[in-house]
Write a protein that holds these residues in place. Structure first.
Motif, PDB file in Angstrom:
ATOM      1  N   TRP A  96       0.841  -1.192   0.000  1.00 31.24           N
ATOM      2  CA  TRP A  96       0.000   0.000   0.000  1.00 31.24           C
ATOM      3  C   TRP A  96       0.878   1.245   0.000  1.00 31.24           C
ATOM      4  O   TRP A  96       1.744   1.417   0.862  1.00 31.24           O
ATOM      5  CB  TRP A  96      -0.904  -0.002   1.222  1.00 31.24           C
ATOM      6  CG  TRP A  96      -1.858   1.145   1.325  1.00 31.24           C
ATOM      7  CD1 TRP A  96      -1.750   2.244   2.126  1.00 31.24           C
ATOM      8  CD2 TRP A  96      -3.075   1.308   0.586  1.00 31.24           C
ATOM      9  NE1 TRP A  96      -2.826   3.081   1.945  1.00 31.24           N
ATOM     10  CE2 TRP A  96      -3.649   2.532   1.000  1.00 31.24           C
ATOM     11  CE3 TRP A  96      -3.725   0.540  -0.381  1.00 31.24           C
ATOM     12  CZ2 TRP A  96      -4.859   2.994   0.486  1.00 31.24           C
ATOM     13  CZ3 TRP A  96      -4.921   1.011  -0.894  1.00 31.24           C
ATOM     14  CH2 TRP A  96      -5.487   2.224  -0.462  1.00 31.24           C
ATOM     15  N   LEU A  97       0.656   2.098  -0.977  1.00 42.42           N
ATOM     16  CA  LEU A  97       1.384   3.362  -1.078  1.00 42.42           C
ATOM     17  C   LEU A  97       0.398   4.524  -0.998  1.00 42.42           C
ATOM     18  O   LEU A  97      -0.776   4.390  -1.379  1.00 42.42           O
ATOM     19  CB  LEU A  97       2.166   3.458  -2.391  1.00 42.42           C
ATOM     20  CG  LEU A  97       3.278   2.437  -2.618  1.00 42.42           C
ATOM     21  CD1 LEU A  97       3.966   2.700  -3.956  1.00 42.42           C
ATOM     22  CD2 LEU A  97       4.291   2.451  -1.480  1.00 42.42           C
ATOM     23  N   THR A  98       0.868   5.636  -0.514  1.00 41.47           N
ATOM     24  CA  THR A  98       0.077   6.859  -0.453  1.00 41.47           C
ATOM     25  C   THR A  98       0.885   7.975  -1.107  1.00 41.47           C
ATOM     26  O   THR A  98       1.976   7.750  -1.626  1.00 41.47           O
ATOM     27  CB  THR A  98      -0.243   7.238   0.998  1.00 41.47           C
ATOM     28  OG1 THR A  98       0.989   7.483   1.704  1.00 41.47           O
ATOM     29  CG2 THR A  98      -1.002   6.129   1.696  1.00 41.47           C
ATOM     30  N   ARG A  99       0.349   9.174  -1.035  1.00 43.16           N
ATOM     31  CA  ARG A  99       1.067  10.332  -1.559  1.00 43.16           C
ATOM     32  C   ARG A  99       1.269  11.326  -0.424  1.00 43.16           C
ATOM     33  O   ARG A  99       0.356  11.599   0.344  1.00 43.16           O
ATOM     34  CB  ARG A  99       0.297  10.967  -2.721  1.00 43.16           C
ATOM     35  CG  ARG A  99       1.163  11.869  -3.597  1.00 43.16           C
ATOM     36  CD  ARG A  99       0.510  12.121  -4.936  1.00 43.16           C
ATOM     37  NE  ARG A  99       0.452  10.943  -5.786  1.00 43.16           N
ATOM     38  CZ  ARG A  99       1.477  10.466  -6.481  1.00 43.16           C
ATOM     39  NH1 ARG A  99       2.662  11.053  -6.405  1.00 43.16           N
ATOM     40  NH2 ARG A  99       1.333   9.407  -7.246  1.00 43.16           N
ATOM     41  N   ARG A 100       2.496  11.831  -0.301  1.00 40.19           N
ATOM     42  CA  ARG A 100       2.819  12.782   0.758  1.00 40.19           C
ATOM     43  C   ARG A 100       2.001  14.069   0.584  1.00 40.19           C
ATOM     44  O   ARG A 100       1.617  14.430  -0.538  1.00 40.19           O
ATOM     45  CB  ARG A 100       4.305  13.136   0.712  1.00 40.19           C
ATOM     46  CG  ARG A 100       5.248  11.982   0.971  1.00 40.19           C
ATOM     47  CD  ARG A 100       5.498  11.741   2.434  1.00 40.19           C
ATOM     48  NE  ARG A 100       6.087  12.915   3.078  1.00 40.19           N
ATOM     49  CZ  ARG A 100       6.267  13.016   4.382  1.00 40.19           C
ATOM     50  NH1 ARG A 100       5.891  12.037   5.180  1.00 40.19           N
ATOM     51  NH2 ARG A 100       6.827  14.091   4.895  1.00 40.19           N
TER      52      ARG A 100
END
Length: 335
Positions: free
Chosen positions: A244-248
């Motif tokens: 799971w990746l997000t965006r800063r």
């Protein structure tokens, strides 16, 4: 320094100019303003060797400033991943859209300085190199050359005003763009911080640092304060071969970049155990980031990125190293 010094330097440049993908060689038409601007933004705090292939990729993908302006933010940030200093990428996007809206780059240093993200140096470099305006172009390499030629011992940060005045005296009306690039080349290839090649320098005969016998002692090094250390964690959610990746957040460190999820980096110490630990140096602090395995369903917006295609995620160096470290440890355990 006599006016002939500028001519001597230009003669040297005519024979020894570096061939760079954003540069026009002596005698050719000036390079595209877009190319000059893009290269100067990329070269801030980044080596020429690193920038050359990345510049080519940008130009192939977005051959004009209008094409770059029309690109989604996420695609530009993805392409910038690994170059560091990510505020530059956000300023790059804002500047491209401003230039596209007005129809072209302005031609003067004063007008260029009004564009998003263009400071004194970048505005002067674009004005001189792309438009032939006499502008005072001083980067770190140029500042070191001037400090040595005129025998300035104080650290560069303490001599900025004096160096700019001396650079103004040296800069000719003729071929100001070539002169700026000649000074950059001189500092990068001959008047190096260590082991300067004084025997090959076109300005050696009037150089006070060379005459001293210890040219490396000019200018004095800047005292480096100890950077504080911060601690942070990143969560590792994994399912079906994807993480799971997000965006800063747009504002702040690594703004807008892809990342592993986790809280801000303000812990007193790192929790244990962790899947991996990476240390990373930022301009004003160093960070120890621990990667912690989490179960369940992640909160907030994000996406599942297949590990086999992690190179396509556009992770900045900190998170790319963290992912690589976790994968390496998992491979070691499986061996």
């Amino acid at each position: 320094m006599p006016a002939s010094a500028a001519e001597q330097l230009l003669d040297h440049y005519d024979c020894h100019a570096r061939s760079l993908p954003w540069r026009s060689m002596p005698g050719d038409a000036p390079p595209e303003p877009y190319h000059v601007w893009l290269s100067e933004v990329m070269l801030q705090q980044t080596t020429v060797a690193t920038v050359k292939p990345r510049f080519r990729r940008f130009i192939e993908r977005w051959p004009t400033v209008e094409a770059l302006a029309a690109a989604p933010d996420e695609e530009v940030l993805h392409e910038w991943a690994g170059l560091g200093y990510y505020a530059r990428a956000r300023n790059l996007i804002a500047c491209a859209r401003t230039v596209a809206a007005r129809g072209d780059f302005p031609r003067t240093e004063s007008e260029l300085r009004k564009l998003p993200g263009l400071g004194d140096y970048t505005a002067a470099a674009v004005a001189a190199i792309a438009f032939g305006e006499r502008a005072i172009v001083v980067d770190t390499n140029v500042a070191r050359v001037i400090a040595r030629v005129y025998g300035l011992r104080k650290p560069l940060a303490e001599a900025r005003k004096e160096i700019r005045e001396l650079a103004d005296r040296m800069t000719p009306d003729r071929r100001p763009g070539d002169f700026a690039q000649a000074m950059m080349d001189l500092g990068a290839t001959i008047c190096r911080p260590r082991n300067p090649g004084c025997g090959n320098c076109p300005l050696a005969s009037g150089c006070m640092a060379r005459d001293s016998g210890t040219p490396e002692s000019f200018p004095a090094p800047k005292a480096k304060p100890e950077r504080p250390k911060r601690y942070g964690v990143a969560w590792w959610f994994e399912r079906d071969g994807a993480i799971w990746l997000t965006r800063r957040p747009e504002r702040g460190m690594l703004g807008g970049m892809a990342a592993l999820p986790g809280p801000e980096w303000n812990l007193d110490r790192l929790p244990t155990p962790s899947l991996a630990l990476v240390s990373h140096g930022f301009t004003h602090f160093t960070l120890d980031l621990g990667v912690i395995h989490r179960f369940g369903t992640p909160d907030g917006e994000g996406w599942w990125q297949p590990l086999e295609r992690i190179g396509e995620a556009g992770l900045p160096t900190l998170y790319r190293r963290a992912v690589e470290e976790v994968i390496a440890r998992k491979d070691d355990l499986a061996a």
